[in-house]
Motif scaffolding. Structure first.
Motif, PDB file in Angstrom:
ATOM      1  N   LEU A  58      22.273  28.981 -20.995  1.00  0.00           N
ATOM      2  CA  LEU A  58      22.960  29.635 -19.882  1.00  0.00           C
ATOM      3  C   LEU A  58      22.549  29.040 -18.537  1.00  0.00           C
ATOM      4  N   SER A  59      21.891  27.879 -18.574  1.00  0.00           N
ATOM      5  CA  SER A  59      21.351  27.274 -17.363  1.00  0.00           C
ATOM      6  C   SER A  59      21.944  25.884 -17.147  1.00  0.00           C
ATOM      7  N   VAL A  60      21.778  25.379 -15.923  1.00  0.00           N
ATOM      8  CA  VAL A  60      22.289  24.047 -15.596  1.00  0.00           C
ATOM      9  C   VAL A  60      21.363  22.943 -16.076  1.00  0.00           C
ATOM     10  N   GLY A  61      20.186  23.308 -16.489  1.00  0.00           N
ATOM     11  CA  GLY A  61      19.205  22.328 -16.945  1.00  0.00           C
ATOM     12  C   GLY A  61      17.901  23.016 -17.260  1.00  0.00           C
ATOM     13  N   PRO A  62      16.876  22.259 -17.656  1.00  0.00           N
ATOM     14  CA  PRO A  62      15.569  22.867 -17.944  1.00  0.00           C
ATOM     15  C   PRO A  62      14.931  23.419 -16.673  1.00  0.00           C
ATOM     16  N   ASP A  63      14.094  24.442 -16.829  1.00  0.00           N
ATOM     17  CA  ASP A  63      13.452  25.035 -15.652  1.00  0.00           C
ATOM     18  C   ASP A  63      12.276  24.204 -15.169  1.00  0.00           C
ATOM     19  N   SER A  64      12.101  23.025 -15.757  1.00  0.00           N
ATOM     20  CA  SER A  64      11.023  22.127 -15.328  1.00  0.00           C
ATOM     21  C   SER A  64      11.523  21.035 -14.374  1.00  0.00           C
ATOM     22  N   GLU A  65      12.839  20.921 -14.197  1.00  0.00           N
ATOM     23  CA  GLU A  65      13.336  19.871 -13.312  1.00  0.00           C
ATOM     24  C   GLU A  65      13.038  20.228 -11.858  1.00  0.00           C
ATOM     25  N   LYS A  66      12.769  19.189 -11.060  1.00  0.00           N
ATOM     26  CA  LYS A  66      12.243  19.365  -9.709  1.00  0.00           C
ATOM     27  C   LYS A  66      13.355  19.372  -8.656  1.00  0.00           C
ATOM     28  N   PHE A  67      13.042  19.959  -7.526  1.00  0.00           N
ATOM     29  CA  PHE A  67      13.910  19.882  -6.354  1.00  0.00           C
ATOM     30  C   PHE A  67      13.028  19.831  -5.113  1.00  0.00           C
ATOM     31  N   MET A  68      13.566  19.275  -4.040  1.00  0.00           N
ATOM     32  CA  MET A  68      12.813  19.142  -2.795  1.00  0.00           C
ATOM     33  C   MET A  68      12.842  20.453  -2.023  1.00  0.00           C
ATOM     34  N   THR A  69      11.643  20.929  -1.669  1.00  0.00           N
ATOM     35  CA  THR A  69      11.554  22.193  -0.941  1.00  0.00           C
ATOM     36  C   THR A  69      10.329  22.164  -0.024  1.00  0.00           C
ATOM     37  N   LEU A  70      10.093  23.272   0.611  1.00  0.00           N
ATOM     38  CA  LEU A  70       8.941  23.384   1.491  1.00  0.00           C
ATOM     39  C   LEU A  70       7.649  23.472   0.682  1.00  0.00           C
ATOM     40  N   ASN A  71       6.566  23.003   1.276  1.00  0.00           N
ATOM     41  CA  ASN A  71       5.251  23.253   0.728  1.00  0.00           C
ATOM     42  C   ASN A  71       4.863  24.663   1.195  1.00  0.00           C
ATOM     43  N   LEU A  72       5.138  25.613   0.339  1.00  0.00           N
ATOM     44  CA  LEU A  72       4.995  27.024   0.732  1.00  0.00           C
ATOM     45  C   LEU A  72       3.558  27.363   1.123  1.00  0.00           C
ATOM     46  N   ALA A  73       2.600  26.782   0.440  1.00  0.00           N
ATOM     47  CA  ALA A  73       1.200  27.071   0.759  1.00  0.00           C
ATOM     48  C   ALA A  73       0.850  26.587   2.160  1.00  0.00           C
ATOM     49  N   VAL A  74       1.327  25.406   2.536  1.00  0.00           N
ATOM     50  CA  VAL A  74       1.042  24.863   3.866  1.00  0.00           C
ATOM     51  C   VAL A  74       1.608  25.760   4.957  1.00  0.00           C
ATOM     52  N   PHE A  75       2.866  26.161   4.807  1.00  0.00           N
ATOM     53  CA  PHE A  75       3.483  26.994   5.844  1.00  0.00           C
ATOM     54  C   PHE A  75       2.911  28.410   5.847  1.00  0.00           C
ATOM     55  N   THR A  76       2.449  28.873   4.707  1.00  0.00           N
ATOM     56  CA  THR A  76       1.844  30.209   4.665  1.00  0.00           C
ATOM     57  C   THR A  76       0.502  30.202   5.400  1.00  0.00           C
ATOM     58  N   ILE A  77      -0.346  29.212   5.117  1.00  0.00           N
ATOM     59  CA  ILE A  77      -1.637  29.108   5.816  1.00  0.00           C
ATOM     60  C   ILE A  77      -1.407  28.938   7.320  1.00  0.00           C
ATOM     61  N   ALA A  78      -0.436  28.094   7.679  1.00  0.00           N
ATOM     62  CA  ALA A  78      -0.130  27.876   9.094  1.00  0.00           C
ATOM     63  C   ALA A  78       0.285  29.185   9.762  1.00  0.00           C
ATOM     64  N   HIS A  79       1.050  29.986   9.054  1.00  0.00           N
ATOM     65  CA  HIS A  79       1.484  31.279   9.587  1.00  0.00           C
ATOM     66  C   HIS A  79       0.299  32.220   9.769  1.00  0.00           C
ATOM     67  N   TRP A  80      -0.633  32.207   8.815  1.00  0.00           N
ATOM     68  CA  TRP A  80      -1.804  33.075   8.924  1.00  0.00           C
ATOM     69  C   TRP A  80      -2.660  32.714  10.152  1.00  0.00           C
ATOM     70  N   LEU A  81      -2.695  31.415  10.500  1.00  0.00           N
ATOM     71  CA  LEU A  81      -3.608  30.953  11.553  1.00  0.00           C
ATOM     72  C   LEU A  81      -2.987  30.937  12.943  1.00  0.00           C
ATOM     73  N   LYS A  82      -1.683  31.246  13.053  1.00  0.00           N
ATOM     74  CA  LYS A  82      -1.002  30.992  14.325  1.00  0.00           C
ATOM     75  C   LYS A  82      -1.501  31.875  15.472  1.00  0.00           C
ATOM     76  N   ASP A  83      -2.087  33.008  15.173  1.00  0.00           N
ATOM     77  CA  ASP A  83      -2.571  33.901  16.237  1.00  0.00           C
ATOM     78  C   ASP A  83      -4.095  33.854  16.384  1.00  0.00           C
ATOM     79  N   LEU A  84      -4.751  32.949  15.671  1.00  0.00           N
ATOM     80  CA  LEU A  84      -6.211  32.830  15.763  1.00  0.00           C
ATOM     81  C   LEU A  84      -6.600  31.882  16.904  1.00  0.00           C
TER      82      LEU A  84
END
Length: 500
Positions: free
Chosen positions: A121-147
């Motif tokens: 029922l899918s377009v492909g395996p759930d292991s295939e990759k796509f380009m996205t944000l590095n969520l961890a990097v932007f999350t840490i950056a968000h945590w530090l923005k008011d420090l």
């Protein structure tokens, strides 16, 4: 006289049948609701109980990735162009465990959830990759923005040593269920476990093969209008994440069942843990699912509208300066590890125009992206549902994160989901047999008796009319006037001659 008596008897019978059919409706309106209520109560032996306890209706979770189609241009300041791919479909299994009934007409349980990938029922395996944000990097950056600047300068050095990039390739399985992130390992070592509690990152981290909290709902035994209504969730009668009493309310049910005898004018409330809030639907149109009449309830535009349009939504504005995101978004950071996650309908349906200026490639439309539930108005059972939501990350330039200096502010979609189910035909047929049988039987009796009575009265009227016409035709031959022959002589009736 004999014919008149028969006609009178048939006329009386016809009137009785019409009257009986007419009073059937109020009689059944008094008798049927208690019968229906017994079938809808959440207790062993009722029609709904086994299905309620372990959902047998196939439920599917569809994920659609929103990859970045212009990564280099985006990093240099151009609006991101998102490219959708999907669905990646998982079969969802939802048995309830530790079901406990209480004397106050409530029942508690843990709603277990497990997701099994269905590649057919899918377009492909759930292991295939796509380009996205590095969520961890932007999350840490968000945590530090008011420090303080000193801490940010220190983190800039740490970030450079880590070699982490603002963008990365992920699979849908990694994005949703979690992956080990070396960036978070480094962050935890420096910032501590209080600030970085996990070294894994995933939007649905710890959601698969676990429960979504302790539910306590009303069984409807004492009042069927309260059936499936939430009493508490995870020990809370209201949430603590938002800034107003209204926003923190835990309203309605989990969406699988509402109270019976629904009205088109009412709002149907559901509480959705993955959305961290209660939502509501308004009547849109009459529909038909599995050959059963249903009503379609949809999430209205004002559910995610800005406080300028819907003042109640001010309670969902949780940033430090109490400013609100553009219309169409809800700040989901309080229940997503304080990451800059924003919730909306897919493709920013009903969203503010500024969202489409910040991000290109979106094509919202109601049929594919709105939240909709098709409910049987008699029983309140949901025959079909599409719970849709989009998760976006707020991005901006951070001086202390290399590679982000030219990024313009945007709410960048990462993934959207569609949790969907439709009652199978055999289940709908079983429902009709157990729930709608009394209704159909009542309607059948009403129709047979009323139309039968009308038919009898119509037959009596025709018989009376024919009998009267026949009597009028025979009336001259039975009169006492002499009958004059063509010759002009008076004739004596043969019967009279015989009696002389």
């Amino acid at each position: 006289m004999e014919v008149a008596t028969k006609l009178m008897l048939f006329a009386t019978l016809g009137c009785f049948l019409i009257g009986f059919g007419g009073v059937m409706k109020p009689i059944m309106e008094a008798i049927f609701p208690p019968i229906l209520a017994k079938q809808l109560e959440i207790k062993p032996g009722s029609f709904v109980y086994d299905t309620w306890k372990e959902v047998e209706i196939p439920v599917y979770m569809e994920f659609y990735t929103m990859g970045i189609g212009n990564p280099q241009e985006f990093l240099q300041g151009s609006p991101p162009y998102v490219v959708q791919k999907g669905p990646y479909t998982y079969r969802e299994y939802r048995p309830k465990e530790n079901v406990t009934h209480y004397d106050n007409y409530t029942v508690s349980y843990y709603q277990m959830k497990s997701y099994v990938f269905d590649e057919d029922l899918s377009v492909g395996p759930d292991s295939e990759k796509f380009m996205t944000l590095n969520l961890a990097v932007f999350t840490i950056a968000h945590w530090l923005k008011d420090l303080p600047d000193g801490i940010q300068d220190l983190w800039k050095l740490v970030h450079q040593l880590s070699g982490a990039e603002p963008l990365m390739e992920l699979s849908i399985a990694e994005l949703m269920w979690g992956y080990d992130d070396p960036y978070l390992v480094l962050a935890q070592q420096i910032l501590g476990e209080d600030r970085v509690p996990s070294t894994k990152f995933g939007l649905f981290l710890n959601v698969n093969n676990t429960d979504d909290g302790l539910w306590n709902v009303f069984t409807g035994v004492d009042d069927i209008n309260k059936v499936a209504k939430i009493d508490t969730w995870d020990g809370m009668s209201s949430l603590t994440w938002w800034n107003s009493e209204w926003a923190n309310m835990i309203n309605g049910s989990d969406g699988s069942q509402q109270h019976p005898y629904i009205k088109k004018s009412e709002l149907l409330y559901n509480f959705v843990p993955v959305a961290c809030r209660s939502g509501y639907g308004v009547f849109e149109k009459e529909t038909r699912i599995a050959d059963t009449p249903t009503w379609s309830f949809v999430a209205p535009p004002d559910m995610f509208a800005s406080p300028d349009i819907n003042p109640d939504n001010i309670g969902f504005c949780v940033s430090n300066n109490n400013t609100c995101p553009p219309g169409g978004l809800i700040d989901g950071s309080p229940c997503y590890f304080n990451a800059p996650v924003y919730l909306s309908m897919p493709h920013f349906l009903y969203g503010d125009e500024s969202l489409f200026e910040m991000c290109h490639g979106l094509s919202p439309n109601k049929e594919e992206h709105q939240i909709v539930f098709n409910v049987d108005p008699l029983s309140g059972l949901t025959f079909n549902g599409h719970l849709r939501a989009q998760m976006s990350l707020r991005v901006q330039a951070y001086d202390y994160i290399d590679g982000t200096q030219f990024i313009n502010e945007a709410y960048l979609p990462v993934v959207w989901l569609n949790e969907t189910y439709t009652i199978p035909q055999h289940e709908a047929d079983l429902y009709k047999k157990n729930i709608n049988l009394a209704t159909y039987l009542t309607l059948t009796i009403m129709c047979v008796t009323i139309f039968g009575g009308i038919g009898i009265l119509f037959g009596v009227l025709i018989s009376w009319y024919r009998n009267r016409k026949l009597s009028e035709e025979q009336l001259p031959f039975n009169s006492n006037k002499p009958h004059i022959s063509k010759s002009g002589h008076e004739e004596v009736d043969i019967y009279e001659k015989a009696t002389l």
